[in-house]
Design a protein around this motif. Structure first.
Motif, PDB file in Angstrom:
ATOM      1  N   LYS A   1      -7.224 115.024  29.374  1.00 18.28           N
ATOM      2  CA  LYS A   1      -8.282 115.982  29.011  1.00 18.28           C
ATOM      3  C   LYS A   1      -7.766 116.823  27.851  1.00 18.28           C
ATOM      4  O   LYS A   1      -6.653 117.348  27.907  1.00 18.28           O
ATOM      5  CB  LYS A   1      -8.624 116.902  30.188  1.00 18.28           C
ATOM      6  CG  LYS A   1      -9.019 116.167  31.463  1.00 18.28           C
ATOM      7  CD  LYS A   1     -10.349 115.498  31.331  1.00 18.28           C
ATOM      8  CE  LYS A   1     -10.771 114.898  32.674  1.00 18.28           C
ATOM      9  NZ  LYS A   1     -11.849 113.944  32.540  1.00 18.28           N
TER      10      LYS A   1
ATOM     11  N   ILE B   1      -8.982 119.325  24.050  1.00 19.39           N
ATOM     12  CA  ILE B   1      -9.989 120.095  23.316  1.00 19.39           C
ATOM     13  C   ILE B   1      -9.984 119.567  21.885  1.00 19.39           C
ATOM     14  O   ILE B   1      -8.923 119.408  21.274  1.00 19.39           O
ATOM     15  CB  ILE B   1      -9.659 121.606  23.301  1.00 19.39           C
ATOM     16  CG1 ILE B   1      -9.532 122.167  24.719  1.00 19.39           C
ATOM     17  CG2 ILE B   1     -10.698 122.377  22.489  1.00 19.39           C
ATOM     18  CD1 ILE B   1     -10.806 122.202  25.514  1.00 19.39           C
TER      19      ILE B   1
ATOM     20  N   LYS C   1     -14.732 119.996  24.950  1.00 17.64           N
ATOM     21  CA  LYS C   1     -13.811 119.357  25.888  1.00 17.64           C
ATOM     22  C   LYS C   1     -14.024 117.850  25.809  1.00 17.64           C
ATOM     23  O   LYS C   1     -15.164 117.388  25.737  1.00 17.64           O
ATOM     24  CB  LYS C   1     -14.071 119.840  27.314  1.00 17.64           C
ATOM     25  CG  LYS C   1     -13.753 121.302  27.507  1.00 17.64           C
ATOM     26  CD  LYS C   1     -14.096 121.765  28.912  1.00 17.64           C
ATOM     27  CE  LYS C   1     -13.786 123.246  29.058  1.00 17.64           C
ATOM     28  NZ  LYS C   1     -14.168 123.761  30.382  1.00 17.64           N
TER      29      LYS C   1
ATOM     30  N   TYR D   1     -16.900 112.933  24.925  1.00 20.34           N
ATOM     31  CA  TYR D   1     -17.052 114.391  24.957  1.00 20.34           C
ATOM     32  C   TYR D   1     -18.524 114.745  25.068  1.00 20.34           C
ATOM     33  O   TYR D   1     -19.403 113.918  24.855  1.00 20.34           O
ATOM     34  CB  TYR D   1     -16.408 115.040  23.722  1.00 20.34           C
ATOM     35  CG  TYR D   1     -17.188 114.922  22.443  1.00 20.34           C
ATOM     36  CD1 TYR D   1     -18.003 115.953  21.988  1.00 20.34           C
ATOM     37  CD2 TYR D   1     -17.103 113.775  21.649  1.00 20.34           C
ATOM     38  CE1 TYR D   1     -18.713 115.853  20.804  1.00 20.34           C
ATOM     39  CE2 TYR D   1     -17.806 113.664  20.466  1.00 20.34           C
ATOM     40  CZ  TYR D   1     -18.614 114.706  20.045  1.00 20.34           C
ATOM     41  OH  TYR D   1     -19.314 114.600  18.877  1.00 20.34           O
TER      42      TYR D   1
ATOM     43  N   ALA E   1      -5.936 120.609  26.645  1.00 20.35           N
ATOM     44  CA  ALA E   1      -6.897 121.439  27.388  1.00 20.35           C
ATOM     45  C   ALA E   1      -6.104 122.470  28.168  1.00 20.35           C
ATOM     46  O   ALA E   1      -5.051 122.167  28.719  1.00 20.35           O
ATOM     47  CB  ALA E   1      -7.727 120.573  28.318  1.00 20.35           C
ATOM     48  N   SER E   2      -6.601 123.717  28.200  1.00 23.00           N
ATOM     49  CA  SER E   2      -5.848 124.762  28.921  1.00 23.00           C
ATOM     50  C   SER E   2      -6.258 124.809  30.378  1.00 23.00           C
ATOM     51  O   SER E   2      -7.196 124.227  30.794  1.00 23.00           O
ATOM     52  CB  SER E   2      -6.076 126.108  28.270  1.00 23.00           C
ATOM     53  OG  SER E   2      -7.428 126.309  27.973  1.00 23.00           O
TER      54      SER E   2
END
Length: 196
Positions: free
Chosen positions: A79, A81, A94, A174, A195-196
Motif C-alpha cells: 500500500k 501514496i 492511496k 488506486y 502509506a502512513s
C-alpha cells in the motif's frame, strides 16, 4: 419557422451538454501535460485539461517482454501514496502496487492519431510499448512510434522522447474522485511514497 429554430437551438445545447457530461464516463481525464494550444483550459489542480485524453478504468496487463523487477522497493501488494500528478486526483491518492518492472521508462511528446492538440511530456511509456525499440535506452529527441494504448489516439502515434529513467516502474490500482483505476500504467519509484 421560429419554433423550428428554437427547437434546433435547444437540441444543439442539449447535445453539447450531454457530450460534456459523458466525457469522463469511460475513463479518467488526463492531467498535467503541456499543450501547444493556449486555449486549452487549466484544470482545478493547475494541470492542463485533456478531456479527450482518457485512461481506461482498467489498464490491462503489462506489455509482453517486460521484465519483473528482482527486488523492488515496493513489492506487489504494498500500500502506497502516489505523488504523481499525471491525472486529476492522482496526487495524494492511496494505491496498491500490482506490478513492479525493470525497464527504461520514457516521457514523450506526441500528437494523437485522432487529431487535436499535441501532448507534451506524457508520463509514461515503457521500452516494450515503443515499436522496434530494441533493448538499449533511447536518447532524448529520438523519434518513435508508440504501441502503448493508454489513451485514445495514442497507439500508432508518432512521438519524440522527451526524457527517460531507469527507475523501477510500477503498475498500480488506486481510487480518485470515486472511480477505481486498476492496472494503471505507469508511475516510477520517485512518484511513490510509503502509506502512513
Amino acid at each position: 419557422m421560429r419554433k423550428r429554430l428554437t427547437a434546433a437551438l435547444a437540441a444543439g445545447v442539449l447535445g453539447g451538454a450531454l457530450a460534456l457530461t459523458g466525457c469522463t464516463s469511460a475513463g479518467q481525464d488526463h492531467q498535467g501535460h503541456g499543450s501547444s494550444s493556449a486555449s486549452t483550459p487549466a484544470s482545478s489542480d493547475g494541470g492542463m485539461d485533456h478531456s479527450s485524453m482518457e485512461h481506461p478504468m482498467d489498464g490491462g496487463p503489462a506489455p509482453a517482454g517486460i521484465k519483473t523487477a528482482a527486488a523492488p522497493k515496493y513489492p506487489v501488494g504494498t500500500k502506497v501514496i502516489l505523488t504523481a500528478d499525471h491525472m486529476m486526483g492522482m496526487d495524494g491518492a492511496k494505491a496498491t502496487i500490482v506490478g513492479a518492472y525493470s525497464t527504461y521508462t520514457y516521457a514523450v511528446d506526441f500528437t494523437p492519431t485522432t487529431g487535436g492538440d499535441p501532448v507534451k511530456d506524457h508520463k509514461w511509456v515503457v521500452q516494450q510499448e515503443i515499436k522496434d525499440a530494441g533493448s538499449k535506452r533511447l536518447a532524448d529527441g529520438t523519434e518513435v512510434t508508440l504501441e502503448a494504448d493508454h489513451m485514445k489516439g495514442m497507439k500508432g502515434a508518432k512521438a519524440t522522447i522527451a526524457s527517460s529513467t531507469d527507475q523501477t516502474v510500477y503498475m498500480v490500482d488506486y481510487e480518485a474522485g470515486g472511480m477505481k483505476m486498476t492496472n494503471h500504467k505507469w508511475v516510477v519509484e520517485s512518484e511513490i511514497k510509503p502509506a502512513s
